[in-house]
Design a protein around this motif. Sequence first.
Motif, PDB file in Angstrom:
ATOM      1  N   ASP A 218     -14.615   2.404   0.840  1.00  0.00           N
ATOM      2  CA  ASP A 218     -13.306   2.142   1.437  1.00  0.00           C
ATOM      3  C   ASP A 218     -13.358   3.643   2.203  1.00  0.00           C
ATOM      4  O   ASP A 218     -14.444   4.355   2.114  1.00  0.00           O
ATOM      5  CB  ASP A 218     -12.196   2.464   0.660  1.00  0.00           C
ATOM      6  CG  ASP A 218     -10.788   2.239   1.328  1.00  0.00           C
ATOM      7  OD1 ASP A 218     -10.779   2.045   2.661  1.00  0.00           O
ATOM      8  OD2 ASP A 218      -9.844   2.543   0.648  1.00  0.00           O
TER       9      ASP A 218
ATOM     10  N   ASP B 266     -12.331  -2.968   1.963  1.00  0.00           N
ATOM     11  CA  ASP B 266     -11.004  -3.588   2.187  1.00  0.00           C
ATOM     12  C   ASP B 266     -10.773  -3.616   3.613  1.00  0.00           C
ATOM     13  O   ASP B 266      -9.780  -4.402   4.186  1.00  0.00           O
ATOM     14  CB  ASP B 266     -10.013  -2.740   1.268  1.00  0.00           C
ATOM     15  CG  ASP B 266     -10.011  -1.230   1.819  1.00  0.00           C
ATOM     16  OD1 ASP B 266     -11.056  -0.548   1.252  1.00  0.00           O
ATOM     17  OD2 ASP B 266      -9.313  -0.629   2.113  1.00  0.00           O
TER      18      ASP B 266
ATOM     19  N   SER C 289      -8.099   8.250   4.247  1.00  0.00           N
ATOM     20  CA  SER C 289      -6.860   7.385   4.020  1.00  0.00           C
ATOM     21  C   SER C 289      -5.590   7.714   5.155  1.00  0.00           C
ATOM     22  O   SER C 289      -5.679   8.880   5.477  1.00  0.00           O
ATOM     23  CB  SER C 289      -6.468   7.192   2.810  1.00  0.00           C
ATOM     24  OG  SER C 289      -7.336   6.225   2.130  1.00  0.00           O
ATOM     25  N   MET C 290      -4.849   6.580   5.583  1.00  0.00           N
ATOM     26  CA  MET C 290      -3.852   6.788   6.461  1.00  0.00           C
ATOM     27  C   MET C 290      -3.018   8.107   5.643  1.00  0.00           C
ATOM     28  O   MET C 290      -2.406   7.942   4.480  1.00  0.00           O
ATOM     29  CB  MET C 290      -3.033   5.877   6.452  1.00  0.00           C
ATOM     30  CG  MET C 290      -3.613   4.731   7.333  1.00  0.00           C
ATOM     31  SD  MET C 290      -2.764   3.162   7.681  1.00  0.00           S
ATOM     32  CE  MET C 290      -3.243   2.324   6.184  1.00  0.00           C
TER      33      MET C 290
ATOM     34  N   LEU D 136       0.764  -1.238   0.034  1.00  0.00           N
ATOM     35  CA  LEU D 136       0.163  -0.163   0.070  1.00  0.00           C
ATOM     36  C   LEU D 136       1.034   1.370   0.078  1.00  0.00           C
ATOM     37  O   LEU D 136       1.741   1.645   0.960  1.00  0.00           O
ATOM     38  CB  LEU D 136      -0.789  -0.038   1.216  1.00  0.00           C
ATOM     39  CG  LEU D 136      -1.691   1.258   1.389  1.00  0.00           C
ATOM     40  CD1 LEU D 136      -3.157   0.763   2.155  1.00  0.00           C
ATOM     41  CD2 LEU D 136      -1.177   2.407   2.316  1.00  0.00           C
TER      42      LEU D 136
ATOM     43  N   ASN E 126      -9.100   6.781  -4.258  1.00  0.00           N
ATOM     44  CA  ASN E 126      -8.051   6.703  -3.743  1.00  0.00           C
ATOM     45  C   ASN E 126      -7.184   5.520  -4.035  1.00  0.00           C
ATOM     46  O   ASN E 126      -7.365   4.937  -5.228  1.00  0.00           O
ATOM     47  CB  ASN E 126      -8.080   6.438  -2.146  1.00  0.00           C
ATOM     48  CG  ASN E 126      -8.878   4.931  -1.629  1.00  0.00           C
ATOM     49  OD1 ASN E 126      -9.410   4.328  -2.580  1.00  0.00           O
ATOM     50  ND2 ASN E 126      -9.450   5.378  -0.481  1.00  0.00           N
ATOM     51  N   ASN E 127      -5.957   5.052  -3.325  1.00  0.00           N
ATOM     52  CA  ASN E 127      -5.265   3.988  -3.594  1.00  0.00           C
ATOM     53  C   ASN E 127      -5.883   2.774  -4.163  1.00  0.00           C
ATOM     54  O   ASN E 127      -5.616   1.799  -5.149  1.00  0.00           O
ATOM     55  CB  ASN E 127      -4.355   3.970  -2.494  1.00  0.00           C
ATOM     56  CG  ASN E 127      -4.722   3.727  -1.259  1.00  0.00           C
ATOM     57  OD1 ASN E 127      -6.024   3.633  -1.146  1.00  0.00           O
ATOM     58  ND2 ASN E 127      -4.047   3.735  -0.276  1.00  0.00           N
TER      59      ASN E 127
HETATM   60  N1  NVA Z   1      -7.507   3.752   1.327  1.00  0.00           N
HETATM   61  C1  NVA Z   1      -7.188   3.322   2.837  1.00  0.00           C
HETATM   62  C2  NVA Z   1      -6.721   1.662   2.820  1.00  0.00           C
HETATM   63  C3  NVA Z   1      -6.440   1.020   4.059  1.00  0.00           C
HETATM   64  C4  NVA Z   1      -6.166  -0.112   3.925  1.00  0.00           C
HETATM   65  C5  NVA Z   1      -5.704   3.886   3.260  1.00  0.00           C
HETATM   66  O1  NVA Z   1      -4.824   4.160   2.458  1.00  0.00           O
HETATM   67  O2  NVA Z   1      -5.577   4.344   4.516  1.00  0.00           O
END
Ligand code: NVA
Length: 311
Positions: free
Chosen positions: A230, A270, A234-235, A129, A165-166
């Motif tokens: 999601d 997720d 995000s983090m 990630l 996002n990711n």
């Molecule tokens: N989009 C979230 C996914 C966490 C698994 C993040 O990047 O925090």
Amino acid sequence: MTAARPKRDLLSIVDLGKDLLPVIKRAARLKADRRRGLMRPTLRHKNAAMIFEKPSTRTRTSFEVGLNDLGAHALYMSPKDMQLGRGETIADTARVLSRFVDVIVYRAFRHQDEAELARWASIPVINALDDREHPCQVVSDLFTLSEKWKGKYVGHRLAWVGDGNNVLHSLLLGSAMVGLDFSCATPDGYHPDPTIVSEARTLAQKSGAHLDLFTEPAAAVKGADAVYTDVWVSMGEEAEQTAREKAFAGYQVNATLLAQARPGALVMHDLPAHRGLEITDDVIDGPQSIVWDQAENRLHAQKAILEKLLA
Ligand code: NVA
Ligand code: CP
């Protein structure tokens, strides 16, 4: 003397190329074998360095347990306990770790750091990630859908509701690779990266998948066989929390929205979920939810990925 094979990274799901479906098939085999107590140590004596700049429950656990299942050893490394955290460069870290271990699993804040580590490492680097993609998650998600749909992606539609996002990026690319129709609804200011969308469109042209981008959640879920969401924050984006919760207020996956998808549409996340924000309790805990299968399948998918890159 035979020339050494070039090492292979997994920074984007696209890096799996034609191996994506075989990896999913292998994950299914590994899952069935594990259920029967059969675990072959195909990666015996291999070592993996796992650098995590951000927290993790599923990714860390599935890699550690998966490596153990395969007879390999995992070293969990937090940058704050490494010289990396005191200014040693990513390039030097990559070169040193390459002398000790066989693969680096890296959860990074910045995609450019992920790419820098891969550039200097002489061993495979797996993206666990970053701010651009989450490829391991999406291998597991496509595996989970293949279980539910008996291996058939073509003719099904997956819808995403929420942040560009990711996870969405990897899903856009992965769906296009396997021929799965995809629609997403993201609010203005939070759309997916146009370079990823264009890459997904090129892949979709080849696979025949249809790709539709909306801002309205109802438009995206119409005709969908699965609805995925999601977190809105995000983090690494914690400072934007208030603005984001406002922007995503109409993007909750709840019973009313789900009723507009195909009857019985699967519900995906997720995880970790923020219950009451992007998804309601009744939906995530309801009969259409497959989130726990998605989470479990991280383990089997991770093992198949490791075998492919380290074979
Ligand atoms: N989009 C979230 C996914 C966490 C698994 C993040 O990047 O925090
Ligand atoms: N879905 C996922 O990657 O979860 P973790 O952050 O717990 O690893």
